[in-house]
Scaffold this active site. Structure first.
Site, PDB file in Angstrom:
ATOM      1  N   LEU A  29      25.877  45.492  60.272  1.00 27.85           N
ATOM      2  CA  LEU A  29      26.992  46.228  59.670  1.00 27.85           C
ATOM      3  C   LEU A  29      26.487  46.937  58.419  1.00 27.85           C
ATOM      4  O   LEU A  29      26.233  46.298  57.400  1.00 27.85           O
ATOM      5  CB  LEU A  29      28.134  45.269  59.316  1.00 27.85           C
ATOM      6  CG  LEU A  29      28.800  44.555  60.493  1.00 27.85           C
ATOM      7  CD1 LEU A  29      29.617  43.372  60.012  1.00 27.85           C
ATOM      8  CD2 LEU A  29      29.674  45.537  61.262  1.00 27.85           C
ATOM      9  N   CYS A 112      24.892  53.775  67.013  1.00 26.59           N
ATOM     10  CA  CYS A 112      25.548  54.369  65.851  1.00 26.59           C
ATOM     11  C   CYS A 112      25.913  55.825  66.133  1.00 26.59           C
ATOM     12  O   CYS A 112      25.063  56.628  66.547  1.00 26.59           O
ATOM     13  CB  CYS A 112      24.646  54.279  64.630  1.00 26.59           C
ATOM     14  SG  CYS A 112      25.419  54.930  63.126  1.00 26.59           S
TER      15      CYS A 112
END
Length: 333
Positions: A29, A112
Site C-alpha cells: 500500500l 497499479c
C-alpha cells in the site's frame, strides 16, 4: 567524500512463505504499508506483509527515500519486497542488490493503475506487452531463484485486451512462485465491481498459489471470496487500511467464532499501538504527520469523525494528539 549507498540489511528470511486460507497477507500500500503499519498488522495476524512499491530504477540509481521503504526488523518476517518498473535490466539488478542485503522474496507490480506509474510503462501498463513482461520475469527469477518471485496482475489494460489465462500460465512456466489477481482491468482502476469469477477461473488452471485481491473491505468479504473462488489465500489492501484488525477478524471467522465489535476501546487500543510503533520507527515529526492522516480512516464510521479530522489537521505535537483521542475515544485501558 562520496556517500556510499547502503541498502538496509534484511534479517534472515524463512525458506518458504505460508499460503492458505488461514494465512491472510497484507498487500503493498503506497504511503501506508511502512514498517510501523506492517508490524501492527502482524500483531493482529497478518501472515505475510509486502512492502510499499519500490522503484527498481530508483533502487539501482540510489534514489533518496529507497532505504526508508525497505527498513525492516527481525519481527517483520516473512517480508516480500514489491518492485515496479518495466525494464528487465533494472528489475534483475534490483533483485540482485536486494538479495545481497538478505531480502529473499519479491513481487512485481503489474496492477497499479495510477497515472504517474502508467506513464513509466510500469504497473498495469506492462500488460500491454506480454513479451516484455516475460523478459522482466525471467530476469527477476534468475536473480532471485525459482519460486521466489510473485506477480501482481489485473485482467488486462481494458476489456478488449485480456491477458489471462495465457500470461499467468506463462509466468508459472517461467518459475513464478505465486500470482496475485486483482480482477479488474487497468482502465477500471477501482471502479465497478471486482470480477471474482475470474479468480475462480484462474485458480482452476494454476498449480502455483493464487492470491485473491479486490473488494476485500472486511473479513467477511475475504472469507466469502475464498469460498467462492477456490483461491489459495487473500491479500487485504483497502480493508486493512481501514481496519488492521481485519486479520484477527479473518482468523475468527475461519474458526467459526463471532467477531469482536470495533467499539471505542478497541479502536483506542489499536490506535495507541500504531502511535507507539510509529514513534519508535519513524524519524522526527514524520510519524505525527502520518498518524494525522491514518487516524481518520480508523474512526471514519463513528459519530464525530469529521470533527476529529478537522482537529487533527491543526495538531502539531503528540500531547495534543493524545488529548484529542482521549476526548473522542476515551483513555487507553
Amino acid at each position: 567524500m562520496t556517500k556510499v549507498f547502503q541498502l538496509p540489511t534484511c534479517p534472515a528470511n524463512p525458506d518458504s512463505l505460508p499460503f492458505g486460507p488461514e494465512h491472510p497477507w497484507l498487500a503493498p500500500l503506497a504511503g501506508y504499508s511502512d514498517l510501523p503499519f506492517r508490524l501492527l498488522c502482524r500483531e493482529y495476524g497478518a501472515a505475510v506483509c509486502v512492502t510499499e512499491m519500490v522503484s527498481a530504477k530508483g533502487l539501482v540509481y540510489e534514489s533518496p527515500g529507497t532505504n526508508e521503504l525497505l527498513m525492516t526488523l527481525p519481527e517483520d518476517q516473512p517480508l516480500v519486497v514489491q518492485l515496479f518498473g518495466a525494464e528487465a535490466f533494472f528489475l534483475g539488478r534490483a533483485v540482485e542488490l536486494l538479495r545481497q542485503s538478505g531480502f529473499g522474496w519479491f513481487d512485481l507490480n503489474m496492477g497499479c493503475s495510477v497515472s504517474k506509474v502508467l506513464r513509466q510503462s510500469a504497473g498495469a501498463a506492462m500488460l500491454g506487452d506480454t513479451e516484455n513482461v516475460l523478459a522482466v520475469a525471467r530476469a527477476m527469477i534468475e536473480a532471485a531463484g525459482r519460486g521466489r518471485v510473485g506477480f501482481k496482475l489485473r485482467l488486462g489494460l481494458d476489456d478488449a485486451s485480456p491477458v489471462l489465462p495465457d500470461l499467468a500460465l506463462r509466468l508459472e512456466d517461467a518459475g513464478a512462485g505465486w500470482l496475485t489477481l486483482h480482477p479488474r482491468t487497468a482502465r477500471q482502476g477501482f471502479g465497478g465491481a471486482a470480477q471474482w469469477e475470474a479468480i475462480a477461473m484462474l485458480a482452476q488452471r494454476l498449480t502455483i498459489p493464487l492470491l485473491a485481491s479486490g473488494d476485500l473491505f472486511s473479513a467477511e468479504d475475504g472469507v466469502n471470496c475464498l469460498k467462492s473462488t477456490g483461491a489459495s489465500g487473500v491479500m487485504y489492501a483497502r480493508g486493512a487500511m481501514h481496519n488492521p484488525a481485519i486479520f484477527a477478524d479473518h482468523t475468527a471467522l475461519l474458526a467459526g467464532n463471532a467477531l469482536v465489535q470495533a467499539d471505542a476501546p478497541r479502536l483506542r487500543a489499536m490506535i495507541s499501538r500504531h502511535l507507539e510503533l510509529a514513534r519508535a520507527h519513524c524519524p522526527g515529526k514524520a510519524a505525527l504527520w502520518k498518524m494525522r492522516s491514518v487516524v481518520p480512516r480508523y474512526v471514519r464510521t463513528l459519530p464525530g469523525a469529521r470533527a476529529l479530522r478537522q482537529e487533527l489537521c491543526r495538531c502539531n505535537d503528540w500531547e495534543e494528539l493524545d488529548r484529542l483521542l482521549d476526548i473522542f475515544l476515551g483513555s487507553p485501558g
